[in-house]
Write an enzyme that holds these catalytic residues in place. Sequence first.
Site, mmCIF file in Angstrom:
data_model
loop_
_atom_site.group_PDB
_atom_site.id
_atom_site.type_symbol
_atom_site.label_atom_id
_atom_site.label_comp_id
_atom_site.label_asym_id
_atom_site.label_seq_id
_atom_site.Cartn_x
_atom_site.Cartn_y
_atom_site.Cartn_z
ATOM 1 N N HIS A 5 33.875 53.639 42.317
ATOM 2 C CA HIS A 5 33.783 54.292 43.973
ATOM 3 C C HIS A 5 35.269 53.674 44.228
ATOM 4 O O HIS A 5 35.608 53.320 43.862
ATOM 5 C CB HIS A 5 32.888 52.335 44.462
ATOM 6 C CG HIS A 5 33.484 50.743 43.908
ATOM 7 N ND1 HIS A 5 34.843 50.519 44.909
ATOM 8 C CD2 HIS A 5 33.505 50.004 43.267
ATOM 9 C CE1 HIS A 5 34.540 49.791 44.355
ATOM 10 N NE2 HIS A 5 34.524 48.790 43.384
ATOM 11 N N ASP A 11 40.002 47.383 40.231
ATOM 12 C CA ASP A 11 38.791 48.004 41.504
ATOM 13 C C ASP A 11 38.765 48.662 42.747
ATOM 14 O O ASP A 11 39.446 48.102 43.570
ATOM 15 C CB ASP A 11 38.479 45.742 41.718
ATOM 16 C CG ASP A 11 37.316 46.071 42.400
ATOM 17 O OD1 ASP A 11 36.669 47.198 42.177
ATOM 18 O OD2 ASP A 11 36.845 44.777 43.247
ATOM 19 N N GLU A 30 31.606 50.311 47.871
ATOM 20 C CA GLU A 30 30.386 49.617 48.284
ATOM 21 C C GLU A 30 31.241 48.130 48.298
ATOM 22 O O GLU A 30 30.620 47.227 48.234
ATOM 23 C CB GLU A 30 31.245 49.612 46.223
ATOM 24 C CG GLU A 30 30.331 48.921 44.689
ATOM 25 C CD GLU A 30 31.243 47.137 44.786
ATOM 26 O OE1 GLU A 30 30.412 46.243 44.042
ATOM 27 O OE2 GLU A 30 31.851 47.025 45.310
ATOM 28 N N GLU A 31 32.470 47.546 47.579
ATOM 29 C CA GLU A 31 32.817 46.506 48.447
ATOM 30 C C GLU A 31 32.571 45.521 49.953
ATOM 31 O O GLU A 31 32.357 44.372 49.941
ATOM 32 C CB GLU A 31 34.675 46.558 48.978
ATOM 33 C CG GLU A 31 35.215 46.618 47.394
ATOM 34 C CD GLU A 31 34.945 45.882 46.289
ATOM 35 O OE1 GLU A 31 34.115 44.722 46.183
ATOM 36 O OE2 GLU A 31 35.546 46.390 45.450
ATOM 37 N N ASP A 46 32.804 49.830 36.767
ATOM 38 C CA ASP A 46 33.694 49.153 38.189
ATOM 39 C C ASP A 46 33.527 47.886 37.734
ATOM 40 O O ASP A 46 33.355 46.730 38.105
ATOM 41 C CB ASP A 46 31.820 48.957 39.108
ATOM 42 C CG ASP A 46 32.592 48.554 39.970
ATOM 43 O OD1 ASP A 46 34.046 48.207 40.676
ATOM 44 O OD2 ASP A 46 31.745 47.816 41.178
ATOM 45 N N HIS A 62 39.942 41.690 44.438
ATOM 46 C CA HIS A 62 40.190 41.329 45.176
ATOM 47 C C HIS A 62 41.128 40.195 45.908
ATOM 48 O O HIS A 62 41.424 39.787 46.963
ATOM 49 C CB HIS A 62 38.533 41.089 45.846
ATOM 50 C CG HIS A 62 37.335 41.774 45.343
ATOM 51 N ND1 HIS A 62 36.135 41.170 45.881
ATOM 52 C CD2 HIS A 62 37.691 42.488 45.046
ATOM 53 C CE1 HIS A 62 35.628 41.903 46.077
ATOM 54 N NE2 HIS A 62 36.138 42.652 44.667
#
Lengths: 464, 464
Positions: free
Chosen positions: A280, A292, A326-327, A354, A425
């Site tokens: 992503h 990420d 995606e997130e 991912d 994140h």
Amino acid sequence: MRKSLPIFITSLILSYFPNVACAESSNLNQKVAIDLSQKALQSDLAYKITESLTVEVGPRLAGSPENAVAVAWAEAKLTSLGFDKVYKEPVVVPVWQRGEASAKVISPYPQNLVLTALGGSVATPKEGLTAKIARFDTLDALKHASKKNVAGKIVFIDQKTERFKTGAGYGKSVAGRVNGAIEAAKLGAVAIVIRSIGTDHDRLAHTGMMHYDDKVAKIPAAALSNPDADLLNAMLTRTDDVTLQLTLTPKSQGTTATYNVIGEFTGASKPDEIVLLGAHLDSWDEGTGAIDDASGVAIVTAAAKLIGELPQRPARTIRVVLFAAEEIGMIGGKAYVERHKDEMAKHYIAAESDFGADRIYRADLKVAASVFNEAQALLTSLTAIGVELGDNNARGGSEVSLLPAQGVPVASLRQNGQDYFDYHHTPNDTLDKVDPAALAQNVAVYAQFAYLMAQSELVLRPLK
Amino acid sequence: MRKSLPIFITSLILSYFPNVACAESSNLNQKVAIDLSQKALQSDLAYKITESLTVEVGPRLAGSPENAVAVAWAEAKLTSLGFDKVYKEPVVVPVWQRGEASAKVISPYPQNLVLTALGGSVATPKEGLTAKIARFDTLDALKHASKKNVAGKIVFIDQKTERFKTGAGYGKSVAGRVNGAIEAAKLGAVAIVIRSIGTDHDRLAHTGMMHYDDKVAKIPAAALSNPDADLLNAMLTRTDDVTLQLTLTPKSQGTTATYNVIGEFTGASKPDEIVLLGAHLDSWDEGTGAIDDASGVAIVTAAAKLIGELPQRPARTIRVVLFAAEEIGMIGGKAYVERHKDEMAKHYIAAESDFGADRIYRADLKVAASVFNEAQALLTSLTAIGVELGDNNARGGSEVSLLPAQGVPVASLRQNGQDYFDYHHTPNDTLDKVDPAALAQNVAVYAQFAYLMAQSELVLRPLK
Ligand SMILES: [Zn+2]
Ligand SMILES: [Zn+2]
């Protein structure tokens, strides 16, 4: 040395003994795969792509202006790498801006706490809100609480995330992030703060998507860093009566368009059949999205590029899909499935990277049970670079996990996730967390996988 | 078993053979010291004190309202622990508030950088300032630069801090933080950003004190986190032309009073002679000051308390000094020396704990050369808990380093500083970085040291 038979005799033999042809082409495929693997292990292309995306674009939250820069970056990168086709497909996404997040214990021990808004959270009143803390060990404990213990308070879900190679700790704790605000609001809470879904001890909070239920009040939701959750806990062991002032200023501002960006190396003999490699393109907004998922973007792009450099294309098309959004709920993945509904039958197999940038230790498949052993045998060369061959229960990961429901076979090329949730994140998701050698091992695995699947004679369907 | 001689005969012998008395009391002192050590290793008092200060007070920047809370906390804590005397001595300190810090690369690759103001920095204009970056490897390289390469720019000193057990990397790089703004301003720079003086890879910047020179323009000064310095560097490898927008909003607001807080267990036979154990009560404002220096406060307080619990006080007074305002220039230490000038001759020896919470691995002294061997021999019991006996070149650390110039003997009880600069002066300086077992080892060392020195018959002066 064995002498070659004249061609017409070879052809004759092959037509009578198809398994011999199969074995010969299989040997050749293995040779090419091993060659791809060696090239991958010596290449720094994936690291350079990761660096390029994190340095030249940086954070790229879906729907943000930076995300548009990322889309342009992706098109330019795939084009400059010589993909046969590069195109993008629009995806409509909500626009959400983080704003500021601050929290202060008002009593008994005034001090500031570090936290960050969860993705999609509403704001507090501008001047903040002040309420007592109601602490729960887990989301489940909150579900069983009574209104009188929660109404008017700020719920604090204090579940720790355990460290596992598989990343299984995340699965155990993430429900509090996703559904905590709904459950807290049902009981009349005015806001929710959770202990970050992360395995680190850094004073950096882990964001991530949360959900609302239109039938329930929408309350502000944030994550405390682990040290701050410890701090709040230490106060709560001294007194039940801890008052927090919380200010969050996120904004939701309608929708905008972003894009799935797609690059292909066209198959030589079965160009309409697709081996899909996904990652992503979007990221959260506080780090540079290195693990990420710039690393995933880089791994699948570099793997495809290596196949594209072969003297001849494999049978099937290698399609790299850099998914949008995606997130914030796999919106790009869902749009892809919708848009490519009629093409689903032509997706031979799919896999997505991912889960950070650490080494792949295991390959699982989801293919027809009748061919599982043969399909797995095709991947034997992966064992030479540390990959154990697993089972037939793969789910495919992230966007690709949507594909088995469409009948599409998938693989899970599992990365070591031991450290992934230290950085996931958070602002700490930066390039220095990427080990170039581990990244190259990923490329070696994806390149072999993609090539071998693009050449495979097996029929991988139906899944049941 | 040896039979005891009647007391009058023993006294007679002792008066003729003072060395026998000395050896006997020395054996007894050793026994008490080892007993103290064992109690310390089993006690969680230091951890509880560290937790209390970080949880119940938290950040306590000298001159801030929180620092006043810390002073009250310290008085209450020493009193509740039963110190014979608890008192405080005023110290005048400047008031500086951090405000906000933000930075954004404007071109070539727009993205935000994480940084924090250096202590004492002036603000930028309210709307920020925008200028090109001029990068230097070290402060020394900046000193040798020409005006035309620096004037109008934001200087970036990009020196990495190396990791050493001794913490020696800090000494090599910290000059850029302390004096960078002066040197940059001399060449016409509009601001300075430095790579954090820290050994970590966390996206958290390290603050710390910086200096101005009244003869040179005062320019804003900040530290980038290590990943952000990497990011800026990666841009600078692509182009010389990187433009940064920098906004800092610190404020200096006159002076205020704070306090050195002092607790004593009064000596039994030489109450006017002092064994001083120091630590500093203030901290930087973004962490909770756990390893810098709640752990030091806890170590020396717990060590003294263990001595205070003995059936009888040692000969000399054990004085715990919790210094004010170390971080902003050892102001409390200087005030102590000034206030206690006439008492300096009565300070038998001093040591300070201000290097985190990891184990002590070595003890150095600074005493008269003629008694060094005997003084060191007194500390032999430390070797049983992992402490090597070192040399006679101790400087004493932090405030206590001011004392040898006053003729006061000192010890450096050196902690393993391997990880200290991962967290030092960052938001990450939180309780979870403290290992209770390592903390207890520190208490065991300080308790033995203080007791043995409070009982010692040696004359430790003069230092030269
Ligand atoms: Zn991801
Ligand atoms: Zn300190």
